[in-house]
Every structure is written in C-alpha cells, then in structure tokens.
Write an enzyme that holds these catalytic residues in place. Structure first.
Site, PDB file in Angstrom:
ATOM      1  CE  LYS A  68      -4.374  -1.447   2.091  1.00 64.93           C
ATOM      2  NZ  LYS A  68      -5.305  -1.206   3.204  1.00 64.93           N
ATOM      3  N   GLY A 126      -3.644   1.691  17.098  1.00 62.89           N
ATOM      4  CA  GLY A 126      -2.911   1.306  15.889  1.00 62.89           C
ATOM      5  C   GLY A 126      -2.428   2.552  15.170  1.00 62.89           C
ATOM      6  CB  ALA A 127       0.262   4.223  14.520  1.00 58.97           C
TER       7      ALA A 127
HETATM    8  P1  NAP Z   1      -0.493  -2.133   9.320  1.00 59.42           P
HETATM    9  O1  NAP Z   1      -0.169  -0.968   8.465  1.00 59.42           O
HETATM   10  O2  NAP Z   1       0.367  -3.326   9.305  1.00 59.42           O
HETATM   11  O3  NAP Z   1      -0.617  -1.591  10.847  1.00 59.42           O
HETATM   12  C1  NAP Z   1      -0.915  -2.464  11.895  1.00 59.42           C
HETATM   13  C2  NAP Z   1      -0.980  -1.699  13.205  1.00 59.42           C
HETATM   14  O4  NAP Z   1      -1.342  -2.624  14.225  1.00 59.42           O
HETATM   15  C3  NAP Z   1       0.361  -1.084  13.611  1.00 59.42           C
HETATM   16  O5  NAP Z   1       0.131   0.126  14.278  1.00 59.42           O
HETATM   17  C4  NAP Z   1       0.927  -2.140  14.582  1.00 59.42           C
HETATM   18  O6  NAP Z   1       1.738  -1.600  15.606  1.00 59.42           O
HETATM   19  C5  NAP Z   1      -0.334  -2.666  15.231  1.00 59.42           C
HETATM   20  N1  NAP Z   1      -0.120  -4.049  15.664  1.00 59.42           N
HETATM   21  C6  NAP Z   1       0.123  -5.127  14.865  1.00 59.42           C
HETATM   22  N2  NAP Z   1       0.261  -6.238  15.622  1.00 59.42           N
HETATM   23  C7  NAP Z   1       0.138  -5.840  16.916  1.00 59.42           C
HETATM   24  C8  NAP Z   1       0.198  -6.519  18.159  1.00 59.42           C
HETATM   25  N3  NAP Z   1       0.436  -7.833  18.226  1.00 59.42           N
HETATM   26  N4  NAP Z   1       0.027  -5.801  19.304  1.00 59.42           N
HETATM   27  C9  NAP Z   1      -0.198  -4.472  19.247  1.00 59.42           C
HETATM   28  N5  NAP Z   1      -0.267  -3.765  18.094  1.00 59.42           N
HETATM   29  C10 NAP Z   1      -0.111  -4.450  16.938  1.00 59.42           C
HETATM   30  O7  NAP Z   1      -1.960  -2.694   8.995  1.00 59.42           O
HETATM   31  P2  NAP Z   1      -3.219  -1.869   8.452  1.00 59.42           P
HETATM   32  O8  NAP Z   1      -3.291  -1.959   6.993  1.00 59.42           O
HETATM   33  O9  NAP Z   1      -3.228  -0.532   9.103  1.00 59.42           O
HETATM   34  O10 NAP Z   1      -4.432  -2.760   9.003  1.00 59.42           O
HETATM   35  C11 NAP Z   1      -4.746  -2.792  10.377  1.00 59.42           C
HETATM   36  C12 NAP Z   1      -6.013  -3.635  10.582  1.00 59.42           C
HETATM   37  O11 NAP Z   1      -7.100  -3.071   9.887  1.00 59.42           O
HETATM   38  C13 NAP Z   1      -5.877  -5.079  10.051  1.00 59.42           C
HETATM   39  O12 NAP Z   1      -6.506  -5.931  10.947  1.00 59.42           O
HETATM   40  C14 NAP Z   1      -6.647  -5.073   8.767  1.00 59.42           C
HETATM   41  O13 NAP Z   1      -7.221  -6.319   8.480  1.00 59.42           O
HETATM   42  C15 NAP Z   1      -7.732  -4.055   9.088  1.00 59.42           C
HETATM   43  N6  NAP Z   1      -8.240  -3.415   7.864  1.00 59.42           N
HETATM   44  C16 NAP Z   1      -9.559  -3.547   7.613  1.00 59.42           C
HETATM   45  C17 NAP Z   1     -10.081  -2.962   6.479  1.00 59.42           C
HETATM   46  C18 NAP Z   1     -11.550  -3.119   6.210  1.00 59.42           C
HETATM   47  O14 NAP Z   1     -11.970  -2.823   5.088  1.00 59.42           O
HETATM   48  N7  NAP Z   1     -12.344  -3.514   7.186  1.00 59.42           N
HETATM   49  C19 NAP Z   1      -9.266  -2.249   5.593  1.00 59.42           C
HETATM   50  C20 NAP Z   1      -7.910  -2.098   5.902  1.00 59.42           C
HETATM   51  C21 NAP Z   1      -7.405  -2.701   7.052  1.00 59.42           C
HETATM   52  P3  NAP Z   1       3.282  -1.157  15.339  1.00 59.42           P
HETATM   53  O15 NAP Z   1       3.190   0.233  14.794  1.00 59.42           O
HETATM   54  O16 NAP Z   1       3.885  -1.235  16.675  1.00 59.42           O
HETATM   55  O17 NAP Z   1       3.839  -2.156  14.365  1.00 59.42           O
END
Ligand code: NAP
Length: 271
Positions: A68, A126-127
């Site tokens: 992304k 989350g960030a």
């Molecule tokens: P990303 O860019 O990988 O970010 C993940 C975030 O979660 C980061 O801030 C990370 O913290 C934190 N995190 C990951 N594992 C963790 C853990 N074990 N304990 C604490 N914090 C944790 O992912 P993303 O694209 O933002 O997606 C995040 C979530 O949103 C996912 O579950 C994804 O499936 C969901 N999502 C849903 C949709 C939808 O349409 N419903 C669309 C997009 C995403 P750090 O900064 O410390 O690494």
C-alpha cells in the site's frame, strides 16, 4: 460467461491467500452486468506487479499489504486524500496512466455515518495504513483524537499529521472516551481471543468500531455490546471500500445501502 472483451482486474499483495476482494468484486460485476473479472496476483516485488498492470493491462487494481505504501512512487498520479494518508489501496488505469486512490477512507466514513464525531473524543488504536485513513476521516468530521500504539514513534507521527494527543492505556478511563476505533489486527482470525484494550475502557453510550472483519463480531465487539456500547463491524468498511473501487473505475455511482447489505451477506458466507 467471459468473452474476449472481458476486462482484467486484480488484487495484488503478498501473501494473498486471505484476500476476500475477488468474492466482493466478481458477484458485483455480474449483478451490474460489467464484463470483467478480478483475480489475485501475488508477488513479493511491487515493481513486477506494476509492470504487469501496465503490460496486460489491468484496468482496476485493489492493493493490499505490504504494497500500500511502496506502490506510491511507481504510479503516475495520486489522489490528494491518498497522499495525505500516505497509502494507496486502489489503482485505476486511465488510458495507460496509473492513478492511486485510498477508498479505505470512504469505507470508514460509511461505517461511522451514524456516529457523532464533532467534538467527541475518539480513541484510535494502531498507527498503520488503516489508522492513518481513520485519523483523516475523524479529523475531517471534527473529532478529537487520542492515539495509542505499540510503537510510540508511529503514534507521534499520526499526531503530527492529524493533530490530537498520544496517550497511554494507564492514563485512560471509559468516561473520557466517546468512540473507540481498533485499527490493529488484534482479534483477527485465528487469534480471535485477543482484544486491543482492557475491558474496563468500554461503557454504555460509546461507539466501538473494529476494522477487523474476520470474524465479523470480534471479541472486542462482543464485550462492548455486553457493556451496552453501540458496535460497528469492519465488514461495513470492507464492503464500501470495495464498491468505491468499482465506482472510481467505472465512473458510475453504485453505492446504496441495499447493495452494501447484499455484498455483506455474500462476504459473510465466505468467512
Ligand atoms: P499495518 O499498516 O500493518 O498496521 C498495523 C498496526 O497494528 C500497527 O500500528 C501495529 O503496531 C499494530 N499491531 C500489529 N500487531 C500488533 C500486536 N500484536 N500488538 C499491538 N499492536 C499491533 O496494517 P493496516 O493496513 O493498518 O491494518 C490494520 C487492521 O485493519 C488489520 O486488521 C486489517 O485487516 C484491518 N483493515 C480492515 C479494512 C476493512 O476494510 N475492514 C481495511 C484495511 C485494514 P506497530 O506500529 O507497533 O507495528
């Protein structure tokens, strides 16, 4: 039936085994009589995928992790909202020019359409890419943002971009929070027992929105509902981010509550 004129669309990422995008797009194409098919292309190297988009060509591309952000410098233009969020989840091929968009923002706006945000305190956990999209949507709606993230530096980066404050779990109480948004994968299949915040931060009168859509009712949402909070599943966001991709590609308005509910019902069968 697919014909010689069938247009090729794709979802790209690495790995891609869990992508539900084909299950979202293909039934909608059929329903709207669009002669196209969306297929998964998984590759570790985003450059190879962009070369394929240009060569084949692929008309509409849904972009998922980990591409992304890294796809952005390879595109010909990027929509200002996607630029602000720093992530692209959609690429439309307009006569050979690849344009990047972020429809996660549209999905989040839809999911929170009945939630009052102006002057409300919103705890965003989350960030990553999705949290950036959520912060942008909340900020535009006039909400006050509190950020919490495992890596503090990334929460600080969000604060600089969208305003608000970084906070620690210990300093928070339920009364001080009106809306909670989980933008981490905590609680996602197969780790369904995990919750991103302690239960004591949930209360009646809050809205709790979990971006995780598999399972559709996460443990966070079940606990929030039990405490009397309003809950919003990530499925609403997922349905709308996908439908908005089709709108950007075809230039036609297709999003209606009825179509969103149909798409959600279809997706539920695959979860
Ligand atoms: P990303 O860019 O990988 O970010 C993940 C975030 O979660 C980061 O801030 C990370 O913290 C934190 N995190 C990951 N594992 C963790 C853990 N074990 N304990 C604490 N914090 C944790 O992912 P993303 O694209 O933002 O997606 C995040 C979530 O949103 C996912 O579950 C994804 O499936 C969901 N999502 C849903 C949709 C939808 O349409 N419903 C669309 C997009 C995403 P750090 O900064 O410390 O690494």
């Amino acid at each position: 039936m697919k014909t010689q004129a069938t247009q090729l669309n794709a979802v790209i990422g690495y790995p891609l085994s869990h992508s539900r995008s084909p299950m979202l797009h293909n039934p909608v194409y059929k329903r709207l009589k669009i002669d196209a098919i969306l297929v998964p292309f998984s590759h570790r190297d985003v450059r190879a995928l962009v070369a394929a988009i240009r060569a084949l060509p692929i008309h509409l591309t849904a972009v998922t992790m980990p591409h992304k952000q890294t796809i952005m410098p390879l595109l010909d233009a990027i929509d200002p909202d996607a630029k602000k969020v720093g992530a692209v989840n959609t690429v439309v091929n307009r006569q050979g020019k690849l344009i990047g968009y972020n429809t996660d923002i549209d999905g989040i706006r839809y999911a929170l359409r009945d939630t009052k945000l102006r002057n409300r305190t919103v705890l965003l956990i989350g960030a990553g890419g999705a949290a950036n999209a959520a912060a942008s949507a909340v900020r535009k709606a006039g909400g006050k943002l509190l950020y919490m993230n495992r890596t503090a530096k990334k929460a600080q980066a969000l604060r600089k971009r969208f305003g608000g404050e970084v906070c620690s779990e210990q300093a928070l109480n339920a009364e001080a929070i009106d809306v909670i948004i989980n933008a981490t994968p905590l609680g996602m299949h197969p780790d369904e027992k995990r919750i991103p915040i302690p239960e004591r931060l949930l209360r009646k009168g809050q809205t709790v929105f979990d971006l995780v859509y598999n399972p559709p009712q996460t443990k966070l949402l079940v606990l929030a509902k039990r405490r009397g909070a309003r809950t919003v599943s990530g499925l609403d966001m997922f349905a709308v981010q996908g439908l908005r991709q089709i709108e950007l590609w075809t230039g036609k308005k297709i999003i209606t509550t009825k179509l969103v509910e149909t798409v959600k019902r279809n997706l539920l069968k695959s979860l």
